[in-house]
Design an enzyme around this catalytic site. Structure first.
Site, PDB file in Angstrom:
ATOM      1  N   CYS A 197      23.378   6.355   1.538  1.00  0.00           N
ATOM      2  CA  CYS A 197      22.793   4.943   1.879  1.00  0.00           C
ATOM      3  C   CYS A 197      23.196   3.136   2.000  1.00  0.00           C
ATOM      4  O   CYS A 197      24.210   3.140   3.285  1.00  0.00           O
ATOM      5  CB  CYS A 197      20.274   4.686   2.131  1.00  0.00           C
ATOM      6  SG  CYS A 197      19.920   6.284   2.958  1.00  0.00           S
TER       7      CYS A 197
HETATM    8  N1  LIG Z   1      18.330  10.252   0.577  1.00  0.00           N
HETATM    9  C1  LIG Z   1      17.758   9.215   0.889  1.00  0.00           C
HETATM   10  O1  LIG Z   1      17.744   8.351   0.374  1.00  0.00           O
HETATM   11  C2  LIG Z   1      17.692   8.858   2.703  1.00  0.00           C
HETATM   12  C3  LIG Z   1      17.330   7.513   2.816  1.00  0.00           C
HETATM   13  C4  LIG Z   1      16.876   7.095   4.280  1.00  0.00           C
HETATM   14  C5  LIG Z   1      17.203   8.309   5.312  1.00  0.00           C
HETATM   15  N2  LIG Z   1      18.722   9.595   4.978  1.00  0.00           N
HETATM   16  C6  LIG Z   1      19.445   9.847   5.519  1.00  0.00           C
HETATM   17  O2  LIG Z   1      19.037  10.856   6.267  1.00  0.00           O
HETATM   18  C7  LIG Z   1      20.003  12.161   5.868  1.00  0.00           C
HETATM   19  C8  LIG Z   1      19.765  13.158   5.215  1.00  0.00           C
HETATM   20  O3  LIG Z   1      19.918  12.510   4.347  1.00  0.00           O
HETATM   21  P1  LIG Z   1      19.522  13.711   2.584  1.00  0.00           P
HETATM   22  O4  LIG Z   1      19.532  12.540   1.758  1.00  0.00           O
HETATM   23  O5  LIG Z   1      18.352  14.549   2.969  1.00  0.00           O
HETATM   24  O6  LIG Z   1      20.638  14.371   2.627  1.00  0.00           O
HETATM   25  P2  LIG Z   1      20.854  16.137   1.800  1.00  0.00           P
HETATM   26  O7  LIG Z   1      22.298  16.107   1.903  1.00  0.00           O
HETATM   27  O8  LIG Z   1      19.869  15.840   0.700  1.00  0.00           O
HETATM   28  O9  LIG Z   1      20.339  16.900   3.002  1.00  0.00           O
HETATM   29  C9  LIG Z   1      21.062  17.303   4.161  1.00  0.00           C
HETATM   30  C10 LIG Z   1      20.615  19.101   4.901  1.00  0.00           C
HETATM   31  O10 LIG Z   1      21.420  19.152   5.364  1.00  0.00           O
HETATM   32  C11 LIG Z   1      21.608  20.555   5.287  1.00  0.00           C
HETATM   33  N3  LIG Z   1      23.167  20.520   6.495  1.00  0.00           N
HETATM   34  C12 LIG Z   1      23.752  19.948   6.446  1.00  0.00           C
HETATM   35  N4  LIG Z   1      24.164  20.612   8.466  1.00  0.00           N
HETATM   36  C13 LIG Z   1      23.844  21.703   8.529  1.00  0.00           C
HETATM   37  C14 LIG Z   1      23.463  22.043   9.561  1.00  0.00           C
HETATM   38  N5  LIG Z   1      24.512  21.915  10.939  1.00  0.00           N
HETATM   39  N6  LIG Z   1      22.935  22.493   9.826  1.00  0.00           N
HETATM   40  C15 LIG Z   1      21.482  22.818   8.616  1.00  0.00           C
HETATM   41  N7  LIG Z   1      21.053  22.017   8.256  1.00  0.00           N
HETATM   42  C16 LIG Z   1      22.068  21.444   7.720  1.00  0.00           C
HETATM   43  C17 LIG Z   1      22.078  20.660   4.065  1.00  0.00           C
HETATM   44  O11 LIG Z   1      22.330  21.796   3.221  1.00  0.00           O
HETATM   45  C18 LIG Z   1      21.307  19.341   3.415  1.00  0.00           C
HETATM   46  O12 LIG Z   1      20.249  20.597   2.077  1.00  0.00           O
HETATM   47  C19 LIG Z   1      21.270  11.400   6.484  1.00  0.00           C
HETATM   48  O13 LIG Z   1      21.522  11.039   7.477  1.00  0.00           O
HETATM   49  C20 LIG Z   1      20.811   9.883   5.303  1.00  0.00           C
HETATM   50  O14 LIG Z   1      21.726   8.373   5.720  1.00  0.00           O
HETATM   51  C21 LIG Z   1      18.307   9.249   3.876  1.00  0.00           C
END
Ligand SMILES: NC(=O)c1ccc[n+]([C@@H]2O[C@H](COP(=O)([O-])OP(=O)(O)OC[C@H]3O[C@@H](n4cnc5c(N)ncnc54)[C@H](O)[C@@H]3O)[C@@H](O)[C@H]2O)c1
Length: 463
Positions: free
Chosen positions: A276
């Site tokens: 992030c």
């Molecule tokens: N991790 C954090 O602390 C956090 C906090 C706030 C916001 N975010 C935001 O949330 C979003 C997700 O982050 P995250 O940390 O959960 O990511 P992550 O990588 O842990 O998880 C994302 C998941 O999406 C899946 N994926 C990718 N493309 C796909 C598709 N086309 N169809 C289906 N599944 C698909 C991946 O296989 C993965 O399991 C991002 O935009 C991030 O900036 C993350």
């Protein structure tokens, strides 16, 4: 006055008869799906990663903040399941999109995950559905990117289906604030969209904060993360100054935070990490640039924060120099490679940058991290696989320098102080002054100039 489609979905959500989808079962998506199921809805996760889908099917969690004991009963009760097949969207009332939003090498937003997920949903979109984007992104994404893709089949947002943006605020490793008790900001395209998204979230979170549009909700998230990036950049610069001036920045911050108003402590460190804070502000500066606006604070904070790994390497060089050693050829152990304390996530971790620069300069680099047993050859620029090194006295004594980059609570720092010949501490983990401990943003340790480090730590050193 709600439309008939909106009224129908509202009733299904309120009576908990709705089946809700979560696309992307990562750090954000899995906890959300679990909370929806806890809230009485039937949740279906969709992820391209078959291993995650299989784990959910077995009732197992792979996210540290979500215990398997939370997942298994929901799976057995039929309240939670997962699939790789988007055809399930046909059966869903709502879909939350939680896919990654990384940056390209050029620091431009990489929207490919959002686009591919939305295209797959669009194939099965049906009247009366609610779609909520949660991935962090630049203001305008929901209406400029997501809406047109969903409308390609002829259904109209706000009339035939409902569309909203709600930023995720999950803080991995935070035992106090979880998906359920962190207020959720929601911006709908129309009042119906906002009300339906609010009703969906009230099954999973305690407080919903409505805002007037998806664009405002997108901007809220970027303000929050830019606030952190800029303040961390500021305190990192203060740390660099203190280092030059021979003042202990940690003591300064501790005293400053006794002011009961108008000050909030941020702490320096080896640089920004995670999915992030190092990334999201650049989504905003990219969008600002498209509109002829230069986001100067973001760029400056990016420069300062991005320079910290190099500063840490300089500090390691300075410490080794005092012992008449060079980085080239020295054995350096990096303690803590996850981007922050007590979690296993190494995405964008500054420790990897520090290791890369040390490797480039000829150091023999190892690491120790209780949360990261293995670092793959592709996981860092060294190009070979590494395994976490055990922190026993004889192993510690075999390194020329130990650099503490992430301060996991389970690490025994007493052993490090008593066995490592030289230490660079970037997190103020080691409180007492020792001649062989160099702290980031603090004066050179007293006695460091006369330190003879031939075989381990000077006699009589205590933690
Ligand atoms: N991790 C954090 O602390 C956090 C906090 C706030 C916001 N975010 C935001 O949330 C979003 C997700 O982050 P995250 O940390 O959960 O990511 P992550 O990588 O842990 O998880 C994302 C998941 O999406 C899946 N994926 C990718 N493309 C796909 C598709 N086309 N169809 C289906 N599944 C698909 C991946 O296989 C993965 O399991 C991002 O935009 C991030 O900036 C993350």
């Amino acid at each position: 006055m709600k439309s008939a489609l909106a009224t129908r979905l509202f009733e299904r959500l309120r009576s908990r008869q709705a089946t809700v989808g979560v696309v992307g079962l990562g750090y954000v998506g899995l906890p959300l799906a679990v909370e929806f199921a806890h809230g009485g809805l039937t949740a279906v996760g969709i992820d391209l990663d078959a291993r995650k889908v299989a784990a959910v099917g077995r009732g197992e969690s792979y996210i540290p903040d979500v215990p398997s004991s939370d997942v298994a009963p929901l799976v057995s009760a039929g309240r939670l399941r997962a699939t790789t097949d988007f055809a399930v969207v046909r059966e869903l009332d709502t879909v939350n999109i939680c896919v990654p939003t990384p940056l390209r090498k050029t620091k431009d937003p990489d929207m490919s995950y959002i686009v591919s997920a939305v295209e797959a949903i669009a194939e099965y979109l049906h009247p009366g559905m609610l779609i909520v984007l949660e991935s962090t992104t630049y203001p305008g994404t929901t209406e400029e990117v997501v809406q047109p893709l969903l409308e390609r089949g002829g259904l109209k947002a706000g009339r035939d289906f409902f569309l909203a943006f709600s930023p995720e605020r999950v803080d991995p490793g935070n035992g106090t604030y979880t998906t359920r008790n962190v207020p959720k900001v929601v911006g709908g395209m129309t009042p119906d969209c906002a009300e339906l998204a609010g009703e969906l979230y009230l099954s999973a979170v305690e407080t919903v904060v409505p805002v007037s549009s998806p664009r405002v909700a997108e901007m809220v998230k970027l303000l929050e993360n830019t606030f952190r990036a800029v303040n961390i950049g500021l305190v990192n610069e203060i740390a660099l100054m203190c280092d030059k001036l021979g003042i202990d920045v940690w003591e300064v911050i501790d005293a400053a935070k006794t002011k009961p108003f108008g000050f909030m402590p941020f702490y320096p460190g080896p640089g920004l990490g995670g999915h992030c804070i190092p990334i999201d502000p650049f989504y905003l500066s990219w969008k600002a640039k498209q509109n002829g606006f230069e986001a100067r604070f973001i760029e400056l904070a990016g420069q300062v924060n991005g320079s910290m790994p190099h500063f840490v390497v300089d500090k390691i060089g300075e410490a080794l120099n005092g012992a008449r050693k060079s980085i080239n050829g020295s054995r350096v152990l990096v303690v803590g490679i996850a981007y922050k304390r007590d979690i296993d996530d190494i995405r964008e971790s500054p420790a990897l940058d520090v290791m890369a620069v040390l490797h480039e300069k000829g150091a023999r680099v190892s690491y120790s991290d209780p949360f990261v047993p293995t670092l793959s050859a592709r996981g860092w620029p060294g190009g070979y696989e590494l395994h976490s090194t055990p922190l026993d006295p004889s192993t510690l004594a075999s390194f020329d320098c130990v650099a503490i980059l992430t301060d996991h609570r389970s690490v025994d720092y007493k052993i490090i102080v008593s066995a490592a010949p030289l230490i660079v501490d970037t997190r103020n983990t080691i409180k007492n002054s020792h001649p062989h401990v160099f702290r980031l943003g603090a004066p050179r340790p007293a006695g460091a100039d006369v330190l003879e480090i031939a075989d381990g730590v000077p006699a009589g050193t205590t933690y």
